[in-house]
Design a protein around this motif. Structure first.
Motif, PDB file in Angstrom:
ATOM      1  N   GLN A  24       0.828  -1.211   0.000  1.00  0.00           N
ATOM      2  CA  GLN A  24       0.000   0.000   0.000  1.00  0.00           C
ATOM      3  C   GLN A  24       0.860   1.258   0.000  1.00  0.00           C
ATOM      4  O   GLN A  24       0.531   2.242  -0.671  1.00  0.00           O
ATOM      5  N   ALA A  28       0.871   4.123  -2.827  1.00  0.00           N
ATOM      6  CA  ALA A  28       0.716   5.536  -2.480  1.00  0.00           C
ATOM      7  C   ALA A  28       1.859   6.375  -3.050  1.00  0.00           C
ATOM      8  O   ALA A  28       1.658   7.528  -3.425  1.00  0.00           O
ATOM      9  N   HIS A  53      -6.965   7.476  -4.867  1.00  0.00           N
ATOM     10  CA  HIS A  53      -6.711   6.088  -4.499  1.00  0.00           C
ATOM     11  C   HIS A  53      -5.333   5.924  -3.855  1.00  0.00           C
ATOM     12  O   HIS A  53      -5.131   5.051  -3.013  1.00  0.00           O
ATOM     13  N   ARG A  54      -4.411   6.778  -4.240  1.00  0.00           N
ATOM     14  CA  ARG A  54      -3.103   6.757  -3.590  1.00  0.00           C
ATOM     15  C   ARG A  54      -3.234   7.205  -2.134  1.00  0.00           C
ATOM     16  O   ARG A  54      -2.608   6.637  -1.240  1.00  0.00           O
ATOM     17  N   TYR A  55      -4.079   8.209  -1.893  1.00  0.00           N
ATOM     18  CA  TYR A  55      -4.351   8.625  -0.508  1.00  0.00           C
ATOM     19  C   TYR A  55      -5.048   7.500   0.262  1.00  0.00           C
ATOM     20  O   TYR A  55      -4.763   7.269   1.438  1.00  0.00           O
ATOM     21  N   SER A  57      -4.682   4.350  -0.266  1.00  0.00           N
ATOM     22  CA  SER A  57      -3.648   3.355   0.025  1.00  0.00           C
ATOM     23  C   SER A  57      -2.806   3.772   1.219  1.00  0.00           C
ATOM     24  O   SER A  57      -2.439   2.936   2.056  1.00  0.00           O
ATOM     25  N   LEU A  58      -2.511   5.046   1.315  1.00  0.00           N
ATOM     26  CA  LEU A  58      -1.762   5.557   2.461  1.00  0.00           C
ATOM     27  C   LEU A  58      -2.551   5.362   3.753  1.00  0.00           C
ATOM     28  O   LEU A  58      -2.006   4.921   4.772  1.00  0.00           O
TER      29      LEU A  58
END
Length: 134
Positions: A24, A28, A53-55, A57-58
């Motif tokens: 993840q 991110a 979606h990167r946020y 994942s973070l």
């Protein structure tokens, strides 16, 4: 379950959690593995996830880190100021979360998500059940 067994199960679960945490965090950071995440249903640019979606994942990595910390408390690997009953109940919640996640992973389009993460989350489900029962 003996205290040593609980410790070993907690260490195994927290060690397994390092895999999705790293995955993840890499998503991110922009790793081109977007097709192997979120069911393969998120449009990617050169394999990278969109910013929202990167946020996500973070945030997922942060939640998994907290789960790992609570699991280590349940196995008495680290000291805990939390109520032991609350930690046990949390382990049941984690088992349910990972069971649902396993179903989602098995429905994913990418083999890494389906077979790799599906196997990993099914193992985490079992380990969290053992911790909850212990």
């Amino acid at each position: 379950m003996t205290p040593t067994s609980m410790t070993n199960v907690a260490i195994a679960a927290s060690a397994l959690l390092l895999v999705p945490i790293a995955f993840q965090l890499m998503l991110a950071a922009g790793a081109p593995w977007g097709r192997a995440a979120y069911g393969g249903r998120v449009p990617t640019t050169d394999g990278q996830l969109p910013l929202r979606h990167r946020y996500a994942s973070l945030a997922t990595a942060a939640v998994l880190l907290v789960i790992g910390w609570i699991v280590l408390q349940r196995g008495e690997v680290v000291a805990s100021s939390l109520n032991p009953t609350a930690v046990r109940v949390a382990c049941w919640g984690f088992a349910a979360l990972f069971a649902v996640n396993t179903v989602g992973n098995l429905a994913g389009r990418h083999p890494v998500e389906r077979w790799g993460m599906g196997a990993l989350t099914s193992c985490l489900t079992l380990l969290c059940v053992l911790l909850a029962l212990g």
